[in-house]
Design a protein around this motif. Structure first.
Motif, PDB file in Angstrom:
ATOM      1  N   ASP A  31       5.192   4.285   2.882  1.00  0.00           N
ATOM      2  CA  ASP A  31       6.163   3.203   2.886  1.00  0.00           C
ATOM      3  C   ASP A  31       5.584   2.016   3.654  1.00  0.00           C
ATOM      4  O   ASP A  31       5.805   1.837   4.846  1.00  0.00           O
ATOM      5  N   GLU A  32       4.832   1.209   2.902  1.00  0.00           N
ATOM      6  CA  GLU A  32       4.108   0.101   3.533  1.00  0.00           C
ATOM      7  C   GLU A  32       5.027  -0.900   4.208  1.00  0.00           C
ATOM      8  O   GLU A  32       4.699  -1.469   5.243  1.00  0.00           O
ATOM      9  N   LYS A  33       6.213  -1.095   3.581  1.00  0.00           N
ATOM     10  CA  LYS A  33       7.139  -2.093   4.117  1.00  0.00           C
ATOM     11  C   LYS A  33       7.656  -1.637   5.483  1.00  0.00           C
ATOM     12  O   LYS A  33       7.706  -2.421   6.435  1.00  0.00           O
ATOM     13  N   GLU A  34       7.977  -0.354   5.550  1.00  0.00           N
ATOM     14  CA  GLU A  34       8.498   0.185   6.809  1.00  0.00           C
ATOM     15  C   GLU A  34       7.425   0.073   7.901  1.00  0.00           C
ATOM     16  O   GLU A  34       7.692  -0.294   9.050  1.00  0.00           O
TER      17      GLU A  34
END
Ligand code: ATP
Length: 271
Positions: free
Chosen positions: A32-35
């Motif tokens: 989860d790159e955004k997280e």
């Protein structure tokens, strides 16, 4: 970021860890790159406010040592992790091939001068560890000379720690494939050409020897007072999170406090 946090531990003194076997990539953490990006943003902000308190507290200096092969992301780390810190509270020292003057002194001479004073954060972009790595790999001095430097550096860092310098050391670990990709990028992108030196390819060929040298450095110079961390750095987001988290955690541990007010200002009113 639990899977990544589980990896946030220093190399144990005398440990048998081999940089050759360490992961340069941690895929589960970037699911989860955004997280991950948001978590890093929060840490970078936290670091900026901790730095203010660190300066006011004035009991410690923080020395962050960044080591890593060419294109491992030392510059990017400084920009992305420390970029929000008040520039007045932070110094960056880069160590290149010693000049004639530097080489005419002992190898720690130029290093000691760049150690931050209390209240300041100092970042070393390369460091005194080059004085083990390069002479060893390039066979510039006898083994007895570079080998003795492990203990000499431990003593130097212990003295700094006893004088209020908190030391964190990171080796940014990227794979051969990732370095190739970044070099190609530097070669083909006109805005990045300047970062590429033909000599970088010599060091790439010698990388197996650098790995041996790093492994011995990790085993012999990760200490309670100046621990090493191996950073999986193929992914820049993972690298930044790892370093931002480790630095902020360490600063939090110091239980920083604002100094008591000057008794002379008690009861003062501003006309
Ligand atoms: P990047 O890692 O971003 O590519 P850089 O840090 O390699 O940039 P350079 O201008 O290439 O920047 O200078 C660093 C060079 O200086 C490295 O090859 C490094 O090994 C060398 N160097 C640093 N300290 C020493 C030392 N004490 N003895 C010998 N060589 C050194």
């Amino acid at each position: 970021m639990k899977s990544l946090d589980a990896r946030l531990h220093p190399v144990l003194a005398g440990s048998a860890v081999r940089l050759h076997d360490s992961d340069a990539r941690v895929d589960e953490a970037i699911a989860d790159e955004k997280e991950l990006g948001n978590a890093t943003k929060r840490l970078v902000k936290r670091l900026a406010s901790l730095q203010r308190l660190f300066w006011a507290d004035g009991r410690y200096a923080l020395l962050v040592v960044l080591q890593g092969r060419d294109a491992s992301g030392k510059d990017g780390t400084i920009r992305r992790v420390f970029g929000k810190v008040n520039p007045q509270g932070c110094t960056v020292a880069g160590f290149k091939v010693p000049t004639d003057l530097e080489a005419s002194h002992d190898y720690l001479w130029r290093v000691h001068q760049r150690v931050p004073p209390r209240g300041m954060i100092g970042i070393f972009n390369r460091s005194h560890y080059e004085d083990i790595l390069v002479p060893r790999v390039r066979q510039l001095v006898p083994e007895s000379v570079w080998s003795a430097r492990h203990d000499q550096i431990n003593g130097f860092e212990q003295m700094l720690a006893a004088n209020g310098v908190v030391i964190l050391k990171f080796v940014l670990h990227i794979s051969d494939a990732e370095q190739k990709r970044r070099f190609e990028d530097r070669l083909h992108d006109k805005t990045k050409n300047w970062k590429f030196r033909a000599g970088d390819l010599d060091d790439r060929v010698l990388w197996p020897k650098f790995l041996d040298a790093y492994t011995e450095i990790l085993r012999r110079t990760s200490t309670d007072w100046a621990p090493w961390y191996i950073v999986p750095a193929d992914d820049k987001g993972v690298r930044d999170y790892f370093i931002a988290r480790t630095v902020t955690d360490r600063l939090e541990q110091l239980q920083l406090r604002y100094p008591p007010p000057d008794p002379a200002i008690e009861g003062l009113t501003i006309a």
